[in-house]
Design a protein around this motif. Structure first.
Motif, PDB file in Angstrom:
ATOM      1  N   GLN A 268      41.323  18.885  38.321  1.00 34.80           N
ATOM      2  CA  GLN A 268      41.971  20.343  38.347  1.00 34.80           C
ATOM      3  C   GLN A 268      41.343  21.264  37.244  1.00 34.80           C
ATOM      4  OE1 GLN A 268      46.487  19.937  38.023  1.00 34.80           O
ATOM      5  NE2 GLN A 268      46.350  21.316  36.188  1.00 34.80           N
ATOM      6  N   PRO A 269      40.982  21.035  35.824  1.00 41.63           N
ATOM      7  CA  PRO A 269      40.392  21.839  35.097  1.00 41.63           C
ATOM      8  C   PRO A 269      39.004  22.350  35.613  1.00 41.63           C
ATOM      9  CG  PRO A 269      41.287  19.752  33.931  1.00 41.63           C
ATOM     10  CD  PRO A 269      40.726  19.477  35.388  1.00 41.63           C
ATOM     11  N   LYS A 270      38.514  21.789  36.346  1.00 41.61           N
ATOM     12  CA  LYS A 270      37.238  22.259  36.832  1.00 41.61           C
ATOM     13  C   LYS A 270      36.991  23.007  38.158  1.00 41.61           C
ATOM     14  CE  LYS A 270      34.446  19.133  34.650  1.00 41.61           C
ATOM     15  NZ  LYS A 270      33.160  18.065  34.657  1.00 41.61           N
ATOM     16  N   ILE A 271      38.335  23.341  39.022  1.00 39.73           N
ATOM     17  CA  ILE A 271      38.350  24.091  40.233  1.00 39.73           C
ATOM     18  C   ILE A 271      39.092  25.487  39.944  1.00 39.73           C
ATOM     19  CG2 ILE A 271      39.285  23.843  42.529  1.00 39.73           C
ATOM     20  CD1 ILE A 271      37.603  21.269  41.734  1.00 39.73           C
ATOM     21  N   LEU A 272      38.082  26.534  40.242  1.00 40.17           N
ATOM     22  CA  LEU A 272      38.354  27.639  40.377  1.00 40.17           C
ATOM     23  C   LEU A 272      38.733  28.376  41.511  1.00 40.17           C
ATOM     24  CD1 LEU A 272      35.766  26.860  38.035  1.00 40.17           C
ATOM     25  CD2 LEU A 272      36.742  29.147  36.982  1.00 40.17           C
ATOM     26  N   LEU A 273      39.559  29.503  41.448  1.00 39.80           N
ATOM     27  CA  LEU A 273      39.806  30.343  42.484  1.00 39.80           C
ATOM     28  C   LEU A 273      38.580  31.076  43.046  1.00 39.80           C
ATOM     29  CD1 LEU A 273      41.750  31.602  44.862  1.00 39.80           C
ATOM     30  CD2 LEU A 273      42.164  33.266  43.151  1.00 39.80           C
ATOM     31  N   GLY A 274      38.052  31.169  44.317  1.00 42.59           N
ATOM     32  CA  GLY A 274      37.111  31.979  44.977  1.00 42.59           C
ATOM     33  C   GLY A 274      37.418  32.324  46.248  1.00 42.59           C
ATOM     34  N   THR A 275      37.041  33.339  46.685  1.00 43.63           N
ATOM     35  CA  THR A 275      37.522  33.901  48.088  1.00 43.63           C
ATOM     36  C   THR A 275      36.458  34.415  49.060  1.00 43.63           C
ATOM     37  OG1 THR A 275      37.905  36.218  47.411  1.00 43.63           O
ATOM     38  CG2 THR A 275      39.721  34.443  47.117  1.00 43.63           C
ATOM     39  N   ASP A 276      35.401  35.029  48.416  1.00 42.53           N
ATOM     40  CA  ASP A 276      34.201  35.540  49.200  1.00 42.53           C
ATOM     41  C   ASP A 276      34.567  36.967  49.676  1.00 42.53           C
ATOM     42  OD1 ASP A 276      31.336  35.197  49.416  1.00 42.53           O
ATOM     43  OD2 ASP A 276      31.531  33.967  51.061  1.00 42.53           O
ATOM     44  N   PHE A 277      35.655  37.619  49.169  1.00 38.36           N
ATOM     45  CA  PHE A 277      36.181  38.783  49.479  1.00 38.36           C
ATOM     46  C   PHE A 277      34.884  39.929  49.096  1.00 38.36           C
ATOM     47  CE2 PHE A 277      37.569  43.013  48.226  1.00 38.36           C
ATOM     48  CZ  PHE A 277      38.698  43.438  49.034  1.00 38.36           C
ATOM     49  N   PRO A 278      34.473  40.838  49.987  1.00 39.76           N
ATOM     50  CA  PRO A 278      35.380  40.991  51.160  1.00 39.76           C
ATOM     51  C   PRO A 278      34.870  40.658  52.451  1.00 39.76           C
ATOM     52  CG  PRO A 278      33.478  42.657  50.704  1.00 39.76           C
ATOM     53  CD  PRO A 278      33.343  41.697  49.761  1.00 39.76           C
ATOM     54  N   THR A 279      33.755  39.557  52.379  1.00 43.17           N
ATOM     55  CA  THR A 279      33.129  39.082  53.697  1.00 43.17           C
ATOM     56  C   THR A 279      34.033  37.961  54.168  1.00 43.17           C
ATOM     57  OG1 THR A 279      31.221  39.398  51.931  1.00 43.17           O
ATOM     58  CG2 THR A 279      30.719  38.597  54.302  1.00 43.17           C
ATOM     59  N   ILE A 280      35.149  37.960  54.661  1.00 44.88           N
ATOM     60  CA  ILE A 280      35.831  37.123  55.068  1.00 44.88           C
ATOM     61  C   ILE A 280      36.354  37.744  56.301  1.00 44.88           C
ATOM     62  CG2 ILE A 280      36.208  35.809  53.047  1.00 44.88           C
ATOM     63  CD1 ILE A 280      38.943  37.340  52.621  1.00 44.88           C
ATOM     64  N   PRO A 281      36.874  36.668  57.205  1.00 46.63           N
ATOM     65  CA  PRO A 281      37.135  37.128  58.706  1.00 46.63           C
ATOM     66  C   PRO A 281      38.990  36.929  58.684  1.00 46.63           C
ATOM     67  CG  PRO A 281      36.436  34.832  58.703  1.00 46.63           C
ATOM     68  CD  PRO A 281      36.204  35.169  57.322  1.00 46.63           C
ATOM     69  N   TYR A 282      39.480  36.717  57.619  1.00 46.19           N
ATOM     70  CA  TYR A 282      40.919  36.530  57.444  1.00 46.19           C
ATOM     71  C   TYR A 282      41.721  37.675  56.280  1.00 46.19           C
ATOM     72  CZ  TYR A 282      39.067  33.084  54.622  1.00 46.19           C
ATOM     73  OH  TYR A 282      38.178  32.310  53.832  1.00 46.19           O
ATOM     74  N   ALA A 283      42.872  37.384  56.161  1.00 44.26           N
ATOM     75  CA  ALA A 283      43.368  38.049  55.450  1.00 44.26           C
ATOM     76  C   ALA A 283      43.428  37.345  53.964  1.00 44.26           C
ATOM     77  CB  ALA A 283      44.946  38.506  55.297  1.00 44.26           C
ATOM     78  N   TYR A 284      42.859  38.026  52.667  1.00 46.11           N
ATOM     79  CA  TYR A 284      43.005  37.466  51.287  1.00 46.11           C
ATOM     80  C   TYR A 284      44.136  36.549  51.206  1.00 46.11           C
ATOM     81  CZ  TYR A 284      41.871  37.472  46.257  1.00 46.11           C
ATOM     82  OH  TYR A 284      41.749  36.772  45.150  1.00 46.11           O
ATOM     83  N   ALA A 285      45.154  36.941  51.613  1.00 46.11           N
ATOM     84  CA  ALA A 285      46.408  36.048  51.574  1.00 46.11           C
ATOM     85  C   ALA A 285      46.202  34.737  51.829  1.00 46.11           C
ATOM     86  CB  ALA A 285      47.765  36.520  51.983  1.00 46.11           C
TER      87      ALA A 285
ATOM     88  N   VAL B 142      44.077  26.689  39.070  1.00 44.95           N
ATOM     89  CA  VAL B 142      42.966  27.040  39.829  1.00 44.95           C
ATOM     90  C   VAL B 142      42.926  28.711  39.999  1.00 44.95           C
ATOM     91  CG1 VAL B 142      42.393  27.225  42.086  1.00 44.95           C
ATOM     92  CG2 VAL B 142      42.889  25.040  41.018  1.00 44.95           C
ATOM     93  N   CYS B 143      44.007  29.227  40.139  1.00 52.52           N
ATOM     94  CA  CYS B 143      44.257  30.740  40.346  1.00 52.52           C
ATOM     95  C   CYS B 143      44.138  31.510  39.186  1.00 52.52           C
ATOM     96  CB  CYS B 143      45.501  30.916  40.952  1.00 52.52           C
ATOM     97  SG  CYS B 143      45.467  30.216  42.722  1.00 52.52           S
ATOM     98  N   TRP B 144      44.252  31.035  37.723  1.00 53.83           N
ATOM     99  CA  TRP B 144      44.093  31.971  36.687  1.00 53.83           C
ATOM    100  C   TRP B 144      43.575  31.055  35.348  1.00 53.83           C
ATOM    101  CZ3 TRP B 144      44.241  36.730  35.622  1.00 53.83           C
ATOM    102  CH2 TRP B 144      44.120  37.276  34.317  1.00 53.83           C
ATOM    103  N   ASP B 145      43.986  29.966  35.177  1.00 58.04           N
ATOM    104  CA  ASP B 145      43.777  29.533  33.900  1.00 58.04           C
ATOM    105  C   ASP B 145      42.243  28.970  33.793  1.00 58.04           C
ATOM    106  OD1 ASP B 145      46.503  29.754  33.087  1.00 58.04           O
ATOM    107  OD2 ASP B 145      46.993  27.849  33.459  1.00 58.04           O
ATOM    108  N   ASN B 146      41.878  28.195  34.590  1.00 63.22           N
ATOM    109  CA  ASN B 146      40.619  27.810  34.624  1.00 63.22           C
ATOM    110  C   ASN B 146      39.463  28.912  34.341  1.00 63.22           C
ATOM    111  OD1 ASN B 146      41.555  25.392  34.694  1.00 63.22           O
ATOM    112  ND2 ASN B 146      41.050  24.961  37.018  1.00 63.22           N
ATOM    113  N   GLY B 147      39.593  30.079  35.451  1.00 65.21           N
ATOM    114  CA  GLY B 147      38.897  30.990  35.159  1.00 65.21           C
ATOM    115  C   GLY B 147      38.797  31.792  33.730  1.00 65.21           C
ATOM    116  N   SER B 148      40.060  32.034  33.373  1.00 65.91           N
ATOM    117  CA  SER B 148      40.319  32.549  32.162  1.00 65.91           C
ATOM    118  C   SER B 148      39.635  31.671  30.898  1.00 65.91           C
ATOM    119  CB  SER B 148      41.915  32.855  31.869  1.00 65.91           C
ATOM    120  OG  SER B 148      42.025  33.629  30.873  1.00 65.91           O
ATOM    121  N   ARG B 149      39.745  30.419  30.907  1.00 63.05           N
ATOM    122  CA  ARG B 149      39.252  29.515  29.857  1.00 63.05           C
ATOM    123  C   ARG B 149      37.719  29.777  29.952  1.00 63.05           C
ATOM    124  NH1 ARG B 149      43.523  25.802  31.540  1.00 63.05           N
ATOM    125  NH2 ARG B 149      45.011  25.599  29.576  1.00 63.05           N
ATOM    126  N   LEU B 150      37.151  29.713  31.328  1.00 65.78           N
ATOM    127  CA  LEU B 150      35.645  29.696  31.358  1.00 65.78           C
ATOM    128  C   LEU B 150      34.928  30.843  30.766  1.00 65.78           C
ATOM    129  CD1 LEU B 150      32.989  28.475  32.184  1.00 65.78           C
ATOM    130  CD2 LEU B 150      33.420  29.500  34.385  1.00 65.78           C
TER     131      LEU B 150
END
Length: 295
Positions: free
Chosen positions: A242-259, A278-286
């Motif tokens: 869990q502490p090593k997984i970070l949110l990534g999306t590839d926005f804008p190069t995606i074929p569906y809604a960000y949501a 995943v969606c905030w804490d791990n990126g913020s810590r890194l």
């Protein structure tokens, strides 16, 4: 869930917003060329890939802000020699104009790389991006050894696409990253796309190397699942890591809604604590910043 629902979604988790480590903003001419490759389903893409977010840079920044993405990257990546400095100069200006954006940079196996990386790290660049599949280079190329050593010593993260998705070649696969990590075990690597499709092998590397992390970019979405689903037997490992997984999306190069990326993470049913990490804490810590429990 649609994009209008996203702010309410992260607010319900008690988050200050979203921290997306895998977003692309590129110079307009390069961005147009990338979009064209996706439009024609080029050989390194391998399937129809209709891009959803095609607005101007200003429009796309506004979309991220409306979603509540409080921190994001621009992740330029050099696909050939002689282009890294152009991308880096543009990305520096972009980050200076967009305070939410991590100052992002790239390099390529060429003699200039060592000096460029040293200068950028000294100046305060926050994250680098390499794309071994597109650039067709080995991570253990001798010309990359000094740049990686500089990043290892500085603790500057580098997002690396080295998994064999969507189309593998001689420069992709976990063995390439493993050789790099044997030489630079303290390198702060973020493996793009959770290493798809070699999920288990890249999770193994994250287990073995303290500073190896993975981002969720496009993984678990319907678009990715239909071409090679994440093995459900591996879900407990996502909890362990869990502490090593970070949110990534590839926005804008995606074929569906960000949501949909967030919806796909939620339906894994790994719990609210996992989503918050995943969606905030791990990126913020890194990258340095408040985590959701800081108040």
């Amino acid at each position: 869930m649609n994009d209008d629902d996203v702010p309410g979604w992260w607010q319900s988790l008690g988050l200050p917003g979203l921290f997306d480590v895998h977003v692309h903003f590129l110079p307009p001419n390069i961005q147009a060329a990338v979009f064209a490759q996706f439009d024609r389903a080029g050989p390194k893409i391998g399937r129809p890939w209709p891009i959803r977010y095609r607005g101007s840079h200003d429009e796309r920044v506004a979309q991220l802000r409306a979603l509540g993405v409080r921190r994001f990257s621009s992740l330029p990546y050099a696909h050939k020699p002689g282009i890294a400095s152009y991308l880096n100069d543009w990305s520096r200006e972009f980050a200076a104009q967009v305070p939410e954006c991590l100052w992002s940079a790239t390099f390529y196996p060429e003699p200039e790389a060592a000096g460029s990386v040293a200068e950028l790290v000294e100046a305060g660049v926050e994250v680098f991006k390499l794309h071994a599949q597109v650039g067709e280079f080995a991570l253990d190329d001798a010309l990359l050894d000094t740049p990686f050593g500089i990043l290892e010593d500085a603790g500057t993260p580098v997002v690396i696409h080295v998994g064999s998705g969507p189309v593998g070649n001689a420069f992709t696969g976990p063995a390439h990253l493993e050789r790099l990590l044997r030489a630079h075990p303290r390198l702060r690597v973020v493996v793009a796309h959770l290493g798809a499709p070699e999920y288990a092998e890249f999770l193994d590397l994250a287990d073995r190397y303290d500073e190896t992390r993975l981002d969720t970019t496009m993984v678990f979405t319907d678009f990715f699942e239909e071409s090679g689903a994440f093995p459900r037997a591996l879900l407990p490992r996502l909890v362990d890591l869990q502490p090593k997984i970070l949110l990534g999306t590839d926005f804008p190069t995606i074929p569906y809604a960000y949501a949909h990326q967030l919806e796909a993470l939620e339906r894994l049913d790994l719990g609210a604590d996992w989503l918050r990490a995943v969606c905030w804490d791990n990126g913020s810590r890194l990258f340095g910043g408040p985590v959701s429990g800081d108040g």
